[in-house]
Enzyme design. Structure first.
Site, PDB file in Angstrom:
ATOM      1  N   ASN A  33       0.832  -1.206   0.000  1.00  0.00           N
ATOM      2  CA  ASN A  33       0.000   0.000   0.000  1.00  0.00           C
ATOM      3  C   ASN A  33       0.863   1.250   0.000  1.00  0.00           C
ATOM      4  O   ASN A  33       1.907   1.303   0.646  1.00  0.00           O
ATOM      5  CB  ASN A  33      -1.034   0.000   1.135  1.00  0.00           C
ATOM      6  N   GLU A  56      -3.089  -4.512  -3.051  1.00  0.00           N
ATOM      7  CA  GLU A  56      -3.627  -5.456  -4.049  1.00  0.00           C
ATOM      8  C   GLU A  56      -3.769  -4.787  -5.407  1.00  0.00           C
ATOM      9  O   GLU A  56      -3.499  -5.370  -6.451  1.00  0.00           O
ATOM     10  CB  GLU A  56      -4.993  -5.985  -3.621  1.00  0.00           C
TER      11      GLU A  56
HETATM   12  N1  THU Z   1      -5.316  -1.385   2.473  1.00  0.00           N
HETATM   13  C1  THU Z   1      -4.792  -2.224   1.534  1.00  0.00           C
HETATM   14  O1  THU Z   1      -3.653  -2.046   1.083  1.00  0.00           O
HETATM   15  N2  THU Z   1      -5.562  -3.248   1.107  1.00  0.00           N
HETATM   16  C2  THU Z   1      -6.821  -3.498   1.534  1.00  0.00           C
HETATM   17  O2  THU Z   1      -7.482  -4.378   1.003  1.00  0.00           O
HETATM   18  C3  THU Z   1      -7.371  -2.742   2.653  1.00  0.00           C
HETATM   19  C4  THU Z   1      -6.618  -1.539   3.056  1.00  0.00           C
HETATM   20  C5  THU Z   1      -4.504  -0.241   2.900  1.00  0.00           C
HETATM   21  C6  THU Z   1      -5.051   1.105   2.495  1.00  0.00           C
HETATM   22  C7  THU Z   1      -4.460   1.997   3.538  1.00  0.00           C
HETATM   23  O3  THU Z   1      -3.148   2.362   3.123  1.00  0.00           O
HETATM   24  C8  THU Z   1      -4.342   1.104   4.777  1.00  0.00           C
HETATM   25  O4  THU Z   1      -4.424  -0.220   4.313  1.00  0.00           O
HETATM   26  C9  THU Z   1      -5.430   1.364   5.815  1.00  0.00           C
HETATM   27  O5  THU Z   1      -6.685   1.298   5.243  1.00  0.00           O
END
Ligand code: THU
Length: 164
Positions: free
Chosen positions: A62, A75
């Site tokens: 992320n 993802e």
């Molecule tokens: N996040 C992801 O990378 N994938 C997900 O499916 C859910 C949330 C990230 C987004 C943000 O940077 C952090 O997790 C908190 O929501």
């Protein structure tokens, strides 16, 4: 009026060590990718590793932004790169590991709705299921045989066709 019931199922492994060896390796790559997350705002790190039919593994983490909505989930970082770099190669599996940075998350963390929808697009495009394997930092590992299984009543491009 009639009631319809939609059910779903997935496998739960007690730990990472119980996964088949190829999936264990893929999850290790997701865990490594998670360590590269840029998550200074949420302090929640996610890593994803995608196995393609040509043997390539594409990883993502992320990436957050001071303008919060501009950030992107792990993802989608990974799946969009796979789609951009290997548009004609089948996507077989995606492994995901997510954890709060302060405290190790022990529950399997499923992909958010937007990521499910994004992954579903490729499943629909390739007409072949994408296996989704997800976990926290440690603990149980969940495995769904397809994204359709995690996204009942998903929206796909068949609804965009004007003649149906
Ligand atoms: N996040 C992801 O990378 N994938 C997900 O499916 C859910 C949330 C990230 C987004 C943000 O940077 C952090 O997790 C908190 O929501």
């Amino acid at each position: 009026m009639k009631k319809l019931k939609i059910s779903t199922d997935f496998d739960v492994y007690q730990s990472l060590n119980d996964l088949p060896s190829d999936e264990f390796e893929l999850m290790q790559q997701a865990i490594e990718a998670r360590k590269q997350a840029y998550a200074p705002y949420s302090k929640f790190s996610v890593g994803a590793a995608i196995l393609l039919a040509n043997g390539e593994v594409i990883t993502g983490s992320n990436q957050e932004n001071a303008a919060y909505p501009s950030g992107l989930c792990a993802e989608r970082v990974a799946i969009f790169y796979a789609g951009a770099k290997y548009p004609d190669v089948q996507i077989l599996k995606i492994a995901i590991s997510a954890t709060a940075t302060q405290e190790r998350t022990v529950l399997p963390i499923p992909p958010c709705g937007a990521c499910r929808q994004s992954i579903m697009e490729y499943e629909f495009k390739q007409k072949f299921p994408i296996e989704i394997i997800f976990m926290g930092a440690t603990g149980n590992v969940a495995k769904s045989a397809s994204m359709a299984n995690l996204l009942p009543l998903g929206f796909d491009n068949s609804y965009l066709l004007s003649d149906i």
